[in-house]
Scaffold this active site. Structure first.
Site, PDB file in Angstrom:
ATOM      1  N   VAL A 161      38.919  41.812  37.685  1.00 36.03           N
ATOM      2  CA  VAL A 161      39.474  41.147  36.558  1.00 36.03           C
ATOM      3  C   VAL A 161      40.017  39.663  36.932  1.00 36.03           C
ATOM      4  CG1 VAL A 161      41.942  42.158  36.627  1.00 36.03           C
ATOM      5  CG2 VAL A 161      40.695  41.557  34.339  1.00 36.03           C
ATOM      6  N   HIS A 197      32.231  43.552  35.277  1.00 35.56           N
ATOM      7  CA  HIS A 197      33.473  43.652  35.652  1.00 35.56           C
ATOM      8  C   HIS A 197      34.259  44.738  35.133  1.00 35.56           C
ATOM      9  CE1 HIS A 197      36.658  41.929  32.950  1.00 35.56           C
ATOM     10  NE2 HIS A 197      35.727  41.395  32.376  1.00 35.56           N
ATOM     11  N   CYS A 198      35.451  45.259  35.950  1.00 35.27           N
ATOM     12  CA  CYS A 198      36.499  45.992  35.182  1.00 35.27           C
ATOM     13  C   CYS A 198      37.641  45.438  35.833  1.00 35.27           C
ATOM     14  CB  CYS A 198      36.138  47.522  35.501  1.00 35.27           C
ATOM     15  SG  CYS A 198      35.731  47.974  37.469  1.00 35.27           S
ATOM     16  N   ILE A 199      38.637  46.288  36.088  1.00 34.73           N
ATOM     17  CA  ILE A 199      39.762  45.980  36.746  1.00 34.73           C
ATOM     18  C   ILE A 199      39.682  45.444  38.282  1.00 34.73           C
ATOM     19  CG2 ILE A 199      42.144  46.358  37.039  1.00 34.73           C
ATOM     20  CD1 ILE A 199      41.419  46.037  34.037  1.00 34.73           C
TER      21      ILE A 199
END
Length: 185
Positions: A43, A121-123
């Site tokens: 992130v 993306h993610c975290i």
């Protein structure tokens, strides 16, 4: 049905896939190119628009849309990037498979656009994002799951959760069954 069950026995188990993932020797970074023009990141890099522009990123697929710590949305990215948000939870109960095809289609369309480069993306950039990239490779490049995992861990430390690995195994079986059906016809 028995033939389908017999076929299932030939597939790797979630535990087998976790062993492949455990063999990764790479340290987790902010962003890595895991396939030509496909990047997986966290992130922090996703929220750094100037860094994304320097990398030539044109499309952003956020697998943690509207989750705590993930501020990315269409208004955040403006006209600099094409944005797609998936409100996925990194949990043992989330049905991420309903997003496999839409995410794969978004990635495919991004790569077909002039100069297209996509950040998924993610975290942390380990579970949700990598699962969606694996699904893309399986759907559009016909790469079997185990081989796709082996390719990605050469480029990035990824670790889809057990639930996501099971969903990817189901996708792998569906794609193989579909491919064999098409060959028969």
């Amino acid at each position: 049905m028995a033939a389908l069950n017999d076929k299932r026995k030939e597939y790797p188990t979630v535990k087998d896939l976790q062993k492949v993932l455990d063999s990764c020797k790479i340290h987790l970074g902010q962003i890595d190119e895991v396939w030509p023009k496909i990047y997986i990141g966290n992130v922090a890099i996703a929220q750094n628009k100037s860094a994304l522009l320097k990398l030539g990123i044109t499309h952003v697929l956020n697998a943690a849309h509207s989750k705590r710590g993930s501020i990315g949305n269409r208004s955040f990215y403006g006209n600099d990037f094409v944005y797609c948000g998936i409100p996925a939870d990194d949990s043992t109960h989330f049905d991420l498979d309903v997003y496999f095809r839409p995410a794969a289609d978004f990635i495919h369309k991004a790569l077909k656009s002039p100069g297209g480069k996509v950040l998924v993306h993610c975290i942390m950039g380990m579970s949700r994002s990598s699962t969606l990239v694996l699904a893309y490779l399986m759907i559009y490049h016909h790469v079997p799951l185990k081989k796709a995992l082996q390719k990605l861990i050469q480029k990035r430390a990824i670790y889809p959760n057990r639930n996501f690995l099971a969903l990817l195994l189901d996708l792998d079986l569906q794609l193989e069954t579909k491919e064999k059906t098409c060959q028969i016809l």
